[in-house]
Write an enzyme that holds these catalytic residues in place. Structure first.
Site, PDB file in Angstrom:
ATOM      1  N   SER A 273      39.657  33.828  44.211  1.00  0.00           N
ATOM      2  CA  SER A 273      40.345  33.858  42.927  1.00  0.00           C
ATOM      3  C   SER A 273      40.454  32.436  42.377  1.00  0.00           C
ATOM      4  O   SER A 273      39.433  31.788  42.142  1.00  0.00           O
ATOM      5  CB  SER A 273      41.701  34.544  43.090  1.00  0.00           C
ATOM      6  N   GLU A 399      37.919  45.194  41.233  1.00  0.00           N
ATOM      7  CA  GLU A 399      38.629  43.947  40.983  1.00  0.00           C
ATOM      8  C   GLU A 399      39.771  44.107  39.986  1.00  0.00           C
ATOM      9  O   GLU A 399      40.789  43.418  40.071  1.00  0.00           O
ATOM     10  CB  GLU A 399      37.655  42.887  40.447  1.00  0.00           C
ATOM     11  N   HIS A 495      41.337  43.506  44.091  1.00  0.00           N
ATOM     12  CA  HIS A 495      41.197  42.048  44.107  1.00  0.00           C
ATOM     13  C   HIS A 495      41.978  41.476  45.291  1.00  0.00           C
ATOM     14  O   HIS A 495      43.184  41.678  45.415  1.00  0.00           O
ATOM     15  CB  HIS A 495      41.749  41.483  42.796  1.00  0.00           C
TER      16      HIS A 495
END
Length: 585
Positions: A273, A399, A495
């Protein structure tokens, strides 16, 4: 609707794959009270339930020890054959711990830079102070101030004096081992390298030295302000202090990691991320050149448009405007010495000043300061101007799910309304046709697919294609294993769900099956092989280097296989709408 059916006269969207666009979309669709039980691997450590076979047992995090409290000198067992725990660094000795059950040595809370406090706030990190006595490195140091007060996690405390790193290494020196340098995620406003989710013990048992760092976050790490320009010769621009921290940590590793058994010539940055976004930025910064030899990007992207310090870039205002807003909320605009006023503000006041009208949080991200970054990282990748290092990158199958939980869409009409509220009319109608609710388990999942494709999946495919097209060895993956946790909360392969598989900390949020333990071990084998030799490898598994024409990546699942054209029709659409053809050489 197919890509061929996009009207030729449709105007492309602005090329703005920036964090601001991501959060704007998220806020547009996630209005309302978001109380869904969503895991946040970037922000907090989930409660442990069980540990996978072969992984170290979960241990409670010890109390953080402030620097200077190492009286008396730490005791070291010097019996013949015992693991070496006392290591001499450029600042003095550090004494770590040996986990006999895990079979790993660790050193926690080592300062890699001077405390960024007082006049050091909003300056490039200085050298760490030299110590006369050995540092007790058996407990993590403070983590950097978070966006939300009290979110440090079990056994951790927040403090501005947070530029510390943790190291895990095998029990005995086995020559110069590859180094894996971890950058945590958290939207540049939260997270820490010391979270239990990122425990490096399991990876270290695979024959690598793991380094995990803290770096400044939020306004302390990424705010730009007019008054800071030219004030610090080590940062003649302003902003990007968190990136400068990461570079300082890489320099510390170059100077010291050999003493811990690591090879300074084989340093792999891996991040997720915001950590992956940082990794891409470091791939394009001249200040980081030569400090690492490979990069792994997990669920990040290479921004094509980011703010410049002083000048607007298209529709993106200059970064210093954010600093003016924050200074104004602190009551520091118009005073005799605005910088002294801002540096005198405590963390709580700065945290409050980072939230605007109606509770809207400021978005913090790297910016073009002509020192750390001279162009947007995505543009540098597209133009072949990044450092010449192998790249492994990929995304998860779902995601977008954790970013749109607040939308709570239940009907197709609600999905249509959400899309029309988030995009220009012409593009919205195309998206309604391209992502019909009938193609997904729910309207909510259709919206999540739009978000995931736009923000993570397709930018990752773009970056892989351009990296490979410029001759960089590149490997693309798609993580598709759904855990019971993700399935029970309708989050799918969300995610951050790969993190526990990478670190071998599955017990932090699920009771793993044998299949999941095996998948975790395989991912660790691939990641550590890449760190060791510059190419992912595992016996009996074929992972082809990415070729933009063939468009093949590895599906990481219980039954891994090469997968062709993952989300290709959707990514082809976004490439056309975003006008990426204009970036071709």
């Amino acid at each position: 609707m197919s890509v061929e059916e996009i009207p030729e006269q449709a105007a492309p969207m602005p090329r703005t794959l920036s964090i601001a666009l991501i959060l704007a979309l998220a806020l547009a669709v996630a209005c309302g009270d978001d109380t869904a039980p969503v895991p946040s691997p970037d922000d907090a450590e989930p409660e442990p339930e069980a540990q996978p076979e072969g992984a170290p047992e979960a241990q409670p995090e010890p109390e953080a020890q402030p620097e200077g409290s190492q009286e008396p000198e730490p005791e070291v067992n010097n019996a013949p054959g015992d693991p070496v725990l006392r290591i001499i660094t450029t600042e003095g000795a550090v004494v770590g711990a040996f986990d006999g059950l895990a079979g790993v040595r660790s050193w926690r809370g080592i300062p890699y830079a001077a405390p960024p406090v007082g006049i050091g706030r909003w300056r490039a990190p200085g050298l760490p102070p030299v110590r006369d006595q050995a540092l007790d490195a058996t407990a993590p140091g403070p983590i950097c101030p978070q966006a939300q007060a009290g979110s440090a996690g079990p056994g951790l405390v927040e403090d501005e004096d947070c530029l510390h790193l943790d190291i895990w290494a095998p029990p005995a020196e086995e020559g110069a081992l590859p180094v894996m340098f971890w950058l945590h995620g958290g939207s540049f406003t939260s997270g820490s390298g010391s979270l239990g989710l990122y425990d490096g013990s399991s990876l270290a048992r695979r024959g690598v030295v793991v380094v995990s760092i803290n770096y400044r976050l939020g306004a302390l790490g990424f705010m730009a302000h007019d008054g800071l320009i030219g004030e610090d010769p080590e940062q003649p621009g302003t902003g990007n202090y968190g990136l400068l921290d990461q570079i300082a940590a890489l320099r510390w590793v170059r100077e010291n990691i050999a003493a811990f058994g690591g090879d300074p010539r084989r340093v792999t940055i891996f991040g997720e991320s915001a950590g992956a976004i940082s990794a891409c930025a470091l791939m394009t910064s001249s200040l980081a050149e030569g400090l690492f030899s490979r990069v792994i990007m997990q669920s990040g992207f290479c921004a094509l448009t980011i703010a410049s310090t002083r000048e607007p870039r298209g529709e993106t205002p200059p970064a210093v405007e954010q600093g003016r807003r924050i200074a104004g909320r602190l009551g520091c605009e118009g005073v005799d010495d605005p910088l002294a006023c801002m540096r005198a503000a405590d963390v709580a006041a700065l945290r409050a000043a980072s939230v605007g009208a109606f509770g809207q949080p400021e978005v913090f991200e790297p910016s073009i300061d002509q020192h750390v970054l001279t162009t947007a990282p995505g543009l540098a990748i597209f133009q072949g101007e990044s450092h010449d290092v192998p790249l492994l990158l990929g995304t998860n199958a779902d995601e977008g799910t954790i970013f749109v939980t607040g939308a709570r869409l239940r009907t197709e009409a609600q999905l249509v309304d959400a899309i029309r509220a988030s995009f220009e009319p012409e593009i919205a109608e195309q998206l309604i046709a391209l992502y019909p609710a009938s193609d997904y388990p729910s309207p909510q999942r259709a919206l999540a697919a739009i978000f995931g494709d736009l923000v993570f999946v397709c930018p990752t495919r773009f970056a892989a294609a351009r990296s490979a097209g410029h001759g960089r060895p590149t490997w693309l993956y798609h993580f598709t294993h759904e855990t019971a946790f993700g399935r029970s909360r309708d989050l799918g392969v969300f995610h951050g769900s790969e993190l526990a598989f990478v670190f071998g900390t599955l017990g932090s949020f699920i009771v793993p099956s044998r299949e999941e333990v095996a998948l975790s071990l395989q991912i660790q084998t691939l990641w550590t092989a890449f760190a060791s030799q510059g190419a992912p490898a595992d016996e009996g598994l074929v992972w082809e280097a990415f070729d933009p024409i063939a468009d093949r990546g590895l599906e990481l699942s219980a039954d891994p296989a090469m997968l062709q054209g993952f989300r290709a029709p959707f990514c082809d659409y976004w490439e056309q709408i975003l006008g990426l053809d204009d970036l071709e050489d």
